[in-house]
Structures are given as structure tokens and as C-alpha cells.
Design a protein around this motif. Structure first.
Motif, PDB file in Angstrom:
ATOM      1  N   VAL A 154      18.894   6.966  -8.108  1.00  0.00           N
ATOM      2  CA  VAL A 154      17.726   7.570  -7.473  1.00  0.00           C
ATOM      3  C   VAL A 154      16.553   6.599  -7.414  1.00  0.00           C
ATOM      4  CG1 VAL A 154      16.098   9.473  -7.609  1.00  0.00           C
ATOM      5  CG2 VAL A 154      18.493   9.849  -8.191  1.00  0.00           C
ATOM      6  N   THR A 155      16.310   5.877  -8.507  1.00  0.00           N
ATOM      7  CA  THR A 155      15.136   4.996  -8.561  1.00  0.00           C
ATOM      8  C   THR A 155      15.132   3.923  -7.477  1.00  0.00           C
ATOM      9  OG1 THR A 155      14.928   5.388 -10.939  1.00  0.00           O
ATOM     10  CG2 THR A 155      13.821   3.446 -10.040  1.00  0.00           C
ATOM     11  N   PRO A 156      16.251   3.223  -7.174  1.00  0.00           N
ATOM     12  CA  PRO A 156      16.196   2.235  -6.078  1.00  0.00           C
ATOM     13  C   PRO A 156      15.841   2.850  -4.728  1.00  0.00           C
ATOM     14  CG  PRO A 156      18.126   1.850  -7.449  1.00  0.00           C
ATOM     15  CD  PRO A 156      17.548   3.149  -7.891  1.00  0.00           C
ATOM     16  N   MET A 157      16.201   4.116  -4.512  1.00  0.00           N
ATOM     17  CA  MET A 157      15.846   4.762  -3.256  1.00  0.00           C
ATOM     18  C   MET A 157      14.389   5.196  -3.217  1.00  0.00           C
ATOM     19  SD  MET A 157      18.689   4.621  -1.604  1.00  0.00           S
ATOM     20  CE  MET A 157      18.399   5.746  -0.244  1.00  0.00           C
ATOM     21  N   ALA A 158      13.750   5.244  -4.380  1.00  0.00           N
ATOM     22  CA  ALA A 158      12.360   5.692  -4.459  1.00  0.00           C
ATOM     23  C   ALA A 158      11.374   4.532  -4.437  1.00  0.00           C
ATOM     24  CB  ALA A 158      12.158   6.535  -5.719  1.00  0.00           C
ATOM     25  N   THR A 159      11.816   3.352  -3.994  1.00  0.00           N
ATOM     26  CA  THR A 159      10.935   2.178  -3.989  1.00  0.00           C
ATOM     27  C   THR A 159       9.660   2.383  -3.167  1.00  0.00           C
ATOM     28  OG1 THR A 159      12.857   0.747  -4.312  1.00  0.00           O
ATOM     29  CG2 THR A 159      10.841  -0.296  -3.531  1.00  0.00           C
ATOM     30  N   PRO A 160       9.711   2.987  -1.966  1.00  0.00           N
ATOM     31  CA  PRO A 160       8.459   3.211  -1.230  1.00  0.00           C
ATOM     32  C   PRO A 160       7.474   4.095  -1.984  1.00  0.00           C
ATOM     33  CG  PRO A 160      10.334   3.445   0.225  1.00  0.00           C
ATOM     34  CD  PRO A 160      10.885   3.368  -1.158  1.00  0.00           C
TER      35      PRO A 160
END
Length: 300
Positions: A212-218
């Protein structure tokens, strides 16, 4: 015969043979007035928002007499570049910048980690009273800091955390706003990817940090900018916690300089204020792509 010949002409030829008539001014105004109005509003906004910053920047290059002269001058008569070096001799601004950098970066990192974990828990995990706790947290946003700063300072004093880095950093790490933003982001996150990792045997922490965290970069970049700017300019709390010069931040140091000899060093005060804005501007330049991506929808 002329009328019959004109009727026999094609429609394009008849339009070309007609004399050109200029459009009335009212029609042109109604057609272009929305664009003109938008440009006027944007110009006024630029003057209102950028004008004070430009005035501060120009005043930082003036002498102390010219900075307080009346009527004021727009451009400096003589550019005093030494103001930006004198500010470090009048007050220990190098130490102030170091303290502000440490406090802002450490607090921002702590807020990102705790807010991301709390937002993931409120959006993905199931536990008793989850909705009630989340509503209570949102209600706490309505409580002003002036209501709770007395018991907070009393607690920090009992822990001997006044005039310390942990006193400036730890109380600001929990962020209700960050928890709300990440919770809303993860709620709109597609669950298919997370379900696939769950089938592969990934636990809660592995799903949160690796999937989940890599997809939440923005969202992380956008919240990092908001958090850094807030913690860099958090004057009231830093003024209450730090009463010794070795723990002053930039905002507190500028206030001390203003109260000490503002009439003699107003130009130095403007130079220090200009330097205080530079880290915020640099952070915005670094994370501007993440901010735009988060505003555009984050996952697209």
C-alpha cells in the motif's frame, strides 16, 4: 437577371461576395468578458499574494534608515548585500536554522509514519469501536490549541522536556489531519491488489509497507509539504517550549530580534524573514509533482 445569377452561385461564393460587417462591441465584450474577468482576478490575486513578499525582499536590501523612511521607497537607493551576512552576526541565526531544520524534519517524518499507519488501520482493519474513535478524533480538530496548551506545558515540565528537542518534536508527532487524509486515501484504494498479497501470505505490516505504501507516494509527498510548512512555522508552541537561546527556532529568533531593536534593524529582520522562507520554497519545488499527482487523483 442579376438576382437569378446570384441565386445560381454556390453558398460559399455568395458569402464571399457579401461585404464584411464588423461585430458590435457588445457582442465582442460578451464573448471575451469571461476570459478578461479571469485575467483581472488573477492579476489582483498575484498583487495581493506576491506583493508583500516582494516588498519584504526589496526591504531586505535597504539600509536601516531607508527601510523606515517615509514616504517609503520601492527600489533601494543603494543595495545593501551585507544585510544577509550581518543577520548571522547580530543573532545566532545559524543555530536557529539548525534547530528549525531538525524539528521540522523529525516531526514531519514522525507524522508521516504514524498517520500512514493510523489511516491504514482505520480504513482496512476491523476492531471494536473503530468508527467511534475516528469520530472522536475528528471532533478533536475543533478544539483550539489555546485550550490545551496549559496542561500540555505542565506535562512537558513534569517530564523535564522544556528546552529540549524531544519537547519540541514528540508532542507534534500525532496528527489527526494526517490520519484523516491517509484514511480517506486508503478507503478509495482498490482492494484487489491487497487481497492478492493476502492470499500469498502477507501479514498486516507487510501489506501496509510493501504493497500500500508505494502506491501512496503522491499522498505522502503532499502531506510531507503540509507537515513541513506547519512545523517550520509553528511559532506559538515553539515559543512556549523553548526559553533558552540554544533551542530557539527561526520563527522564535525573528521575534526576539524584532522585540530587541526593531527600529534599528528592520532591514535585518526582513533579511532573516526572507531566509526563513527559502526552505519552505525548496521543499515545495522538490515535491511539486507529488502535490499535482495527489490533486489529480493520486492513483491515476
Amino acid at each position: 437577371m442579376t438576382q437569378i445569377a446570384s441565386r445560381a452561385l454556390p453558398s460559399d461564393a455568395r458569402r464571399a461576395s457579401r461585404p464584411h460587417r464588423s461585430r458590435p462591441f457588445g457582442v465582442l465584450f460578451r464573448k471575451h468578458s469571461p476570459a478578461v474577468l479571469r485575467h483581472v482576478i488573477l492579476l489582483v490575486a498575484v498583487v495581493l499574494f506576491f506583493g508583500p513578499f516582494l516588498w519584504m525582499l526589496l526591504t531586505s536590501f535597504k539600509s536601516s534608515e531607508e527601510a523606515l523612511a517615509f514616504p517609503p521607497t520601492f527600489l533601494p537607493r543603494q543595495w545593501e548585500l551585507s544585510n544577509y551576512t550581518d543577520i548571522f552576526t547580530v543573532a545566532p541565526f545559524g543555530l536557529y536554522f539548525f534547530n528549525s531544520t531538525v524539528v521540522a524534519i523529525a516531526t514531519t517524518a514522525g507524522q508521516i509514519v504514524t498517520s500512514l499507519a493510523a489511516g491504514f488501520a482505520f480504513s482496512r482493519l476491523k476492531f471494536p469501536g473503530k468508527n467511534i474513535v475516528f469520530v472522536v478524533l475528528l471532533a478533536a480538530l475543533l478544539v483550539p490549541f489555546e485550550v490545551v496548551f496549559t496542561p500540555l506545558i505542565t506535562l512537558l515540565s513534569s517530564l523535564h522536556w522544556l528546552n529540549s528537542y524531544q519537547g519540541l518534536i514528540v508532542p507534534n508527532i500525532p496528527s489527526i489531519l494526517g490520519t484523516f487524509l491517509f484514511r480517506q486515501f486508503f478507503t478509495s484504494f482498490p482492494s484487489e491488489i491487497e487481497d492478492a498479497s493476502r492470499v500469498d501470505g502477507a501479514g498486516v505490516w507487510r501489506r501496509m509497507w510493501s504493497v500500500v505504501t508505494p502506491m501512496a507516494t503522491p499522498m505522502i509527498g503532499s502531506f510531507a509539504v503540509l507537515s513541513f510548512v506547519y512545523n517550520w512555522n509553528n511559532f506559538f508552541f515553539q515559543f512556549l517550549v523553548a526559553s533558552r537561546t540554544e533551542f530557539f527556532t527561526v520563527s522564535v529568533g525573528l521575534t526576539q530580534l524584532q522585540s530587541a531593536n526593531a527600529s534599528q534593524s528592520f532591514n535585518l529582520l526582513m533579511a532573516g524573514s526572507t531566509l526563513a522562507i527559502l526552505p519552505v520554497f525548496i521543499v515545495f519545488i522538490i515535491f511539486q509533482k507529488q502535490i499535482v499527482s495527489a490533486m489529480a487523483g493520486g492513483l491515476r
